[in-house]
Design a protein around this motif. Structure first.
Motif, PDB file in Angstrom:
ATOM      1  N   MET A 217       2.364   1.738  -3.480  1.00 31.36           N
ATOM      2  CA  MET A 217       1.403   2.264  -4.469  1.00 31.36           C
ATOM      3  C   MET A 217       1.071   3.723  -4.161  1.00 31.36           C
ATOM      4  O   MET A 217       0.909   4.541  -5.061  1.00 31.36           O
ATOM      5  CB  MET A 217       0.128   1.414  -4.476  1.00 31.36           C
ATOM      6  CG  MET A 217       0.367   0.019  -5.035  1.00 31.36           C
ATOM      7  SD  MET A 217      -1.164  -0.931  -5.256  1.00 31.36           S
ATOM      8  CE  MET A 217      -1.478  -1.548  -3.614  1.00 31.36           C
ATOM      9  N   ARG A 218       1.003   4.037  -2.865  1.00 28.22           N
ATOM     10  CA  ARG A 218       0.681   5.411  -2.482  1.00 28.22           C
ATOM     11  C   ARG A 218       1.786   6.366  -2.927  1.00 28.22           C
ATOM     12  O   ARG A 218       1.530   7.475  -3.384  1.00 28.22           O
ATOM     13  CB  ARG A 218       0.489   5.470  -0.966  1.00 28.22           C
ATOM     14  CG  ARG A 218       0.065   6.823  -0.461  1.00 28.22           C
ATOM     15  CD  ARG A 218      -0.281   6.782   1.008  1.00 28.22           C
ATOM     16  NE  ARG A 218       0.861   6.412   1.830  1.00 28.22           N
ATOM     17  CZ  ARG A 218       0.833   6.375   3.164  1.00 28.22           C
ATOM     18  NH1 ARG A 218      -0.284   6.648   3.803  1.00 28.22           N
ATOM     19  NH2 ARG A 218       1.903   6.041   3.849  1.00 28.22           N
ATOM     20  N   SER A 219       3.032   5.914  -2.820  1.00 27.49           N
ATOM     21  CA  SER A 219       4.146   6.792  -3.185  1.00 27.49           C
ATOM     22  C   SER A 219       4.406   6.778  -4.688  1.00 27.49           C
ATOM     23  O   SER A 219       5.211   7.557  -5.192  1.00 27.49           O
ATOM     24  CB  SER A 219       5.414   6.340  -2.459  1.00 27.49           C
ATOM     25  OG  SER A 219       5.912   5.160  -3.075  1.00 27.49           O
TER      26      SER A 219
ATOM     27  N   ALA B  24      -6.689   5.377   2.864  1.00 30.36           N
ATOM     28  CA  ALA B  24      -5.310   5.358   2.366  1.00 30.36           C
ATOM     29  C   ALA B  24      -5.145   4.276   1.293  1.00 30.36           C
ATOM     30  O   ALA B  24      -4.473   4.484   0.271  1.00 30.36           O
ATOM     31  CB  ALA B  24      -4.338   5.112   3.520  1.00 30.36           C
ATOM     32  N   THR B  25      -5.762   3.133   1.525  1.00 34.93           N
ATOM     33  CA  THR B  25      -5.643   2.045   0.552  1.00 34.93           C
ATOM     34  C   THR B  25      -6.336   2.417  -0.760  1.00 34.93           C
ATOM     35  O   THR B  25      -5.820   2.142  -1.853  1.00 34.93           O
ATOM     36  CB  THR B  25      -6.219   0.741   1.132  1.00 34.93           C
ATOM     37  OG1 THR B  25      -5.527   0.439   2.341  1.00 34.93           O
ATOM     38  CG2 THR B  25      -6.050  -0.420   0.168  1.00 34.93           C
TER      39      THR B  25
ATOM     40  N   ALA C  71      -4.175   4.673  -2.668  1.00 35.74           N
ATOM     41  CA  ALA C  71      -3.041   3.941  -3.246  1.00 35.74           C
ATOM     42  C   ALA C  71      -3.458   3.225  -4.530  1.00 35.74           C
ATOM     43  O   ALA C  71      -2.767   3.303  -5.554  1.00 35.74           O
ATOM     44  CB  ALA C  71      -2.497   2.944  -2.220  1.00 35.74           C
TER      45      ALA C  71
ATOM     46  N   ILE D  88       0.856  -1.203   0.000  1.00 35.83           N
ATOM     47  CA  ILE D  88       0.000   0.000   0.000  1.00 35.83           C
ATOM     48  C   ILE D  88       0.887   1.246   0.000  1.00 35.83           C
ATOM     49  O   ILE D  88       0.648   2.195  -0.755  1.00 35.83           O
ATOM     50  CB  ILE D  88      -0.946  -0.026   1.219  1.00 35.83           C
ATOM     51  CG1 ILE D  88      -1.884  -1.231   1.121  1.00 35.83           C
ATOM     52  CG2 ILE D  88      -1.749   1.286   1.318  1.00 35.83           C
ATOM     53  CD1 ILE D  88      -2.644  -1.539   2.399  1.00 35.83           C
ATOM     54  N   ARG D  89       1.937   1.203   0.822  1.00 35.55           N
ATOM     55  CA  ARG D  89       2.844   2.365   0.851  1.00 35.55           C
ATOM     56  C   ARG D  89       3.487   2.584  -0.512  1.00 35.55           C
ATOM     57  O   ARG D  89       3.610   3.721  -0.982  1.00 35.55           O
ATOM     58  CB  ARG D  89       3.947   2.136   1.894  1.00 35.55           C
ATOM     59  CG  ARG D  89       3.411   2.143   3.316  1.00 35.55           C
ATOM     60  CD  ARG D  89       4.576   2.038   4.308  1.00 35.55           C
ATOM     61  NE  ARG D  89       4.069   2.055   5.670  1.00 35.55           N
ATOM     62  CZ  ARG D  89       4.386   1.149   6.603  1.00 35.55           C
ATOM     63  NH1 ARG D  89       5.209   0.145   6.322  1.00 35.55           N
ATOM     64  NH2 ARG D  89       3.889   1.238   7.807  1.00 35.55           N
TER      65      ARG D  89
ATOM     66  N   ARG E 232      -4.018   5.474  -7.551  1.00 35.09           N
ATOM     67  CA  ARG E 232      -2.806   6.025  -8.184  1.00 35.09           C
ATOM     68  C   ARG E 232      -2.176   5.078  -9.189  1.00 35.09           C
ATOM     69  O   ARG E 232      -1.253   5.451  -9.916  1.00 35.09           O
ATOM     70  CB  ARG E 232      -1.759   6.311  -7.096  1.00 35.09           C
ATOM     71  CG  ARG E 232      -1.613   7.784  -6.796  1.00 35.09           C
ATOM     72  CD  ARG E 232      -0.273   8.072  -6.162  1.00 35.09           C
ATOM     73  NE  ARG E 232       0.653   8.655  -7.123  1.00 35.09           N
ATOM     74  CZ  ARG E 232       1.846   9.104  -6.790  1.00 35.09           C
ATOM     75  NH1 ARG E 232       2.249   9.040  -5.537  1.00 35.09           N
ATOM     76  NH2 ARG E 232       2.644   9.628  -7.708  1.00 35.09           N
ATOM     77  N   CYS E 233      -2.628   3.833  -9.199  1.00 33.59           N
ATOM     78  CA  CYS E 233      -1.977   2.851 -10.072  1.00 33.59           C
ATOM     79  C   CYS E 233      -2.302   3.115 -11.542  1.00 33.59           C
ATOM     80  O   CYS E 233      -3.379   3.596 -11.887  1.00 33.59           O
ATOM     81  CB  CYS E 233      -2.460   1.445  -9.727  1.00 33.59           C
ATOM     82  SG  CYS E 233      -1.720   0.807  -8.223  1.00 33.59           S
TER      83      CYS E 233
END
Ligand SMILES: Nc1nc2c(c(=O)[nH]1)N[C@H]1C(S)=C(S)[C@@H](COP(=O)(O)OP(=O)(O)OC[C@H]3O[C@@H](n4cnc5c(=O)[nH]c(N)nc54)[C@H](O)[C@@H]3O)O[C@H]1N2
Ligand SMILES: Nc1nc2c(c(=O)[nH]1)N[C@H]1C(S)=C(S)[C@@H](COP(=O)(O)OP(=O)(O)OC[C@H]3O[C@@H](n4cnc5c(=O)[nH]c(N)nc54)[C@H](O)[C@@H]3O)O[C@H]1N2
Ligand SMILES: [Mo]
Length: 762
Positions: free
Chosen positions: A459-461, A483-484, A487, A456-457, A490-491
């Motif tokens: 994908m978020r970044s 948050a998920t 993430a 998740i981190r 953003r993909c």
């Protein structure tokens, strides 16, 4: 007669709260299961499928991972197994017309219950960049698209490959081979959110990350501690085993913040006498522990045993022979517990000294002890130390590696343990990678991959841009829903191989694909004929599973086929694997497995009758740890600090759900009907906080990085341990902070969230 899927969700005003029940199963359970099954499948299909669950020639129940008994009664299924089957074998269908009628924004506004009730997915669909709807796409085009997106990444670590625990051994093995041939170990799975803490603690202390008991051990033991587990709902067939144990004289101690119906009393629906009558009392002792108090409890039990041993060395309180021959670290452990802070134990557990002493008396009276546990132990910050303390407790009296004794982590998904054995792991062992590379003539990547939280981190970044899921419902199962979602959104590509519609599909990447597939109950025909797959249960027993129903659509691929299609496009020339042969005959995959994974020799032949995987601690009292001994460990006594005016929230399952799949809106044993936005808390805590049963509140979680809010829950006064409260997963996942994870295992702390209440806006 088939009822249509619900057109809308019942409103909050339909929610009904009654007193909780004190007995599990019995006639009501059979009736309720059949009602749901007939509604989804019709009468003929219901009889045709339910009679084949967990039979030698049938399919493995897609419900829990509790093992089958070798003398299988005709009805080797339970209420919740029947619901799991009905959910998959439903006659409702989701086709292209459905997606034309429901734009993605509409789907996103629906409940998990509504999404699941629409039926089986039948056709691949795509959401193109900027599109408002999913639209039909051809199979070949869908595979081409996914393969092209993956091939376009400049770094294979920019892709994440999730797995849920229903995937068969054959599909899991093929899938991890595809992923490693592609070049990454980014293989997060549902285990990361589930029993990872058990695996971590057991590997370190016993050398094998699995339990050490078989079903016969449960049947014939003296004492069973059931900690942080609600078998009446989540492993109903376990109640039958507990009934046998009690018949043979075992005592049961239930350790739980809630007096769960299934732990207290049981009517076995498989006996005539069990359908009526009062049933059997299961737990002899109920320790109503505070949430997160188990580390302190097991330290207290250990400290008291050490004390008894010192007081009366002739009484053989401890198994000194076993400790000397098979363990190390005892002296440091004993020294540490000599200073145990009993005030801290009482604060952490909420138990009295007398309750702990009485439990010690149970322990001293028992020659053979088993500790069972599930999510109530694994989803806290200190879960790994807690499970290490369970091991310390077992080692003291030599309760590992002999009949009727041992550690019993009760797994969740029906093949979650098998998926790990097959290499679905972001940190595979070097030995596994060596064997895989040798079998397929390639050099597997060695860098550790991302687990669920790290995925998740990433994908978020933006460092991971492609997400592929082999089953599951990543968005609803993961912590910190907002948050998920951010993430996933953003993909560049999100792709799901799924049987049913779910929340993950409602938050697409720029491009999103849904590939429907066969489930366990469906017939799987490949070019070499009908195929079976295999699974490993919670006790390391491996057996075949064969579906028989006509698939919901004629051209639906199996999970193996999806993997092979992608592999032929993406990694055909990178290994010696013959993907077409593996797809045509799954026996070919089993032959590969037999050469890569220890314990699977002659797999294809032996799986027909089933076999038990070797387990060194259980079978030989051999402990393949760093020191070659079972390890006592020293763990600081920690607990979550709950400030004034706050409660410690745990998120749990209702009786009518399978993880994020909602079968119905009732939680019969806890007295809840037609609603899920409830929050269980003690009446005295509610009063102290200025609230009362029936109030509507927003639940606000507090964490280092700020607050999260879940609006409008109805407060229910319930006999939970003081200072704690409970709400359902996945509704409460929005409250679990992404960065609040267990030490070592990185499992989200879904059972330890500090919350406060605020009156809900009217
Ligand atoms: N029907 C059905 N079957 C299932 C599932 C399902 O959703 N539905 N899910 C499957 C999966 S994947 C899993 S992992 C298992 C889950 O099986 P369980 O672990 O039984 O599931 P939970 O509802 O999370 O329940 C946790 C239990 O732990 C208790 N608990 C919470 N916090 C603590 C604590 O700090 N200490 C102690 N001692 N107890 C605590 C709760 O009160 C509850 O009784 O079930 C599997 N089987
Ligand atoms: N707050 C909180 N969060 C939790 C937990 C908790 O206790 N509290 N528990 C955690 C645990 S223990 C777990 S295991 C995870 C569960 O996480 P997941 O395993 O990701 O979730 P499931 O709800 O089991 O997944 C259901 C979806 O799987 C798909 N599916 C079902 N059968 C098949 C099949 O045969 N093949 C394929 N390809 N797809 C299929 C369907 O589309 C369905 O919608 O959630 C975790 N999250
Ligand atoms: Mo799980």
């Amino acid at each position: 007669m088939h009822k249509a899927a619900p057109a809308h969700d019942p409103g909050d005003d339909e929610l009904e709260v009654r007193p909780p029940q004190t007995v599990a199963a019995g006639a009501a359970a059979v009736g309720h299961a059949l009602e749901i099954a007939v509604e989804q499948m019709g009468v003929r299909r219901t009889l045709g499928t339910l009679l084949r669950v967990n039979q030698v020639d049938g399919f493995d129940c897609p419900g829990c991972a509790w093992p089958e008994s070798t003398d299988r009664s005709h009805a080797e299924f339970c209420e919740n197994g029947a619901k799991a089957v009905a959910e998959e074998a439903t006659r409702r269908r989701v086709g292209a017309d459905f997606f034309a009628r429901h734009p993605i924004a509409d789907l996103a506004g629906r409940s998990d219950y509504w999404l699941g009730q629409q039926g089986r997915l039948t056709q691949p669909v795509v959401r193109r960049p900027g599109g408002t709807h999913y639209e039909p796409i051809g199979w070949a085009e869908a595979y081409d698209l996914i393969a092209a997106e993956l091939a376009a990444l400049d770094d294979p670590d920019g892709a994440v490959f999730y797995t849920s625990g229903r995937t068969s051994n054959e599909a899991a093995f093929a899938y991890q081979l595809l992923v490693r041939a592609f070049g990454t170990n980014n293989l997060p799975d549902c285990s990361n959110m589930c029993h990872e803490s058990s695996g971590s603690a057991l590997t370190e202390t016993l050398g094998v990350g699995k339990g050490t008991v078989l079903l016969d051990d449960i049947h014939d033991t003296d004492l069973i501690l059931i900690c942080g587990q609600n078998p009446g709902t989540n492993h109903p067939r376990m109640l039958t085993a507990l009934e046998v144990a009690k018949g043979n004289g075992a005592r049961i101690v239930a350790v739980n913040p809630l007096p769960e119906a299934g732990l207290m009393r049981f009517r076995n629906p498989q006996h005539v006498g069990g359908v009526v009558g009062r049933g059997m009392a299961l737990a002899d002792r109920f320790l109503q522990i505070r949430v997160n108090g188990d580390l302190a409890l097991f330290q207290a039990l250990g400290a008291r045993l050490l004390e008894e041993d010192r007081r009366d060395p002739a009484r053989s309180v401890l198994d000194h022979g076993f400790i000397a021959e098979h363990t190390d670290g005892f002296d440091a452990y004993a020294a540490h517990l000599a200073d145990l802070d009993w005030d801290e134990v009482e604060a952490a557990t909420g138990l009295t000294r007398a309750e702990i002493d009485e439990t010690v008396a149970d322990v001293l009276a028992a020659d053979r002890i088993i500790v069972c546990w599930a999510m109530g132990l694994t989803q806290h910050r200190n879960s790994v130390p807690t499970i290490r303390e369970v091991v310390n407790f077992l080692l003291l009296r030599g309760n590992v590696g002999r009949p009727g004794a041992g550690a019993c982590p009760v797994r969740g998904h029906s093949n979650v343990q098998g998926d790990r054995t097959m290499g679905i792991h972001e940190r595979p062992s070097g030995a596994f990678l060596d064997a895989l590379g040798a079998e397929f003539g390639f050099d597997p990547p060695r860098r550790p991959g991302h687990d669920t939280v790290d995925s998740i981190r990433a994908m978020r970044s933006g460092s991971a841009r492609t997400f592929l899921a082999m089953g599951g419902n990543f968005l609803a199962a993961a912590p910190d829903t907002d948050a998920t979602a951010a993430a996933l959104a953003r993909c560049r590509l999100t792709a799901s191989v799924s049987t049913k519609l779910n929340r993950t599909h409602t938050v697409p990447g720029e491009v999103a694909v849904i590939l429907p597939c066969l489930g366990r109950t469906d017939r799987d025909e490949q070019s070499d004929g009908p195929q079976h797959v295999s699974v490993e249960d919670s006790m390391g027993m491996v057996h075949a599973s064969r579906g028989r129903l006509a698939p919901p659509a004629p051209d639906l691929p199996s999970e193996v086929e999806v993997v092979a299609e992608l592999a032929r496009r993406l990694v055909a020339d990178r290994t010696t694997a013959d993907w077409t042969a593996m797809q045509a005959d799954y026996g070919t995959i089993r032959d590969h497995i037999s050469r890569v994974v220890p314990g699977f020799e002659d797999y294809d032949r032996r799986v027909v009758d089933g076999f038990t995987l070797p387990n060194a601690p259980r079978d030989h009292r051999r402990f393949p740890t760093a020191t070659g001994k079972a390890r006592f460990t020293v763990n600081p006594l920690t607990r979550v600090d709950v400030p004034e005016g706050r409660l410690l929230l745990q998120t749990l399952r209702s009786h009518d759900q399978y993880n994020t799949t909602i079968y119905g809106l009732d939680d019969r044993y806890r007295g809840i009907r037609r609603g899920r936005r409830v929050l269980f808390a003690h009446a005295d805590d509610l009063a102290a906080l200025g609230f009362a049963d029936g109030d509507r509140v927003d639940v606000v979680s507090e964490w280092d990085d700020g607050e999260r809010r879940a609006p409008s829950f109805r407060l229910v006064a319930y006999p939970v341990a003081r200072g704690t409260c409970a709400a359902y997963f996945p509704e409460a996942n929005v409250l679990v902070p992404l960065d609040s994870t267990a030490e070592v295992s990185n499992t989200p702390t879904s059972k330890s969230v500090v919350v406060r209440f605020e009156p809900a806006a009217p």
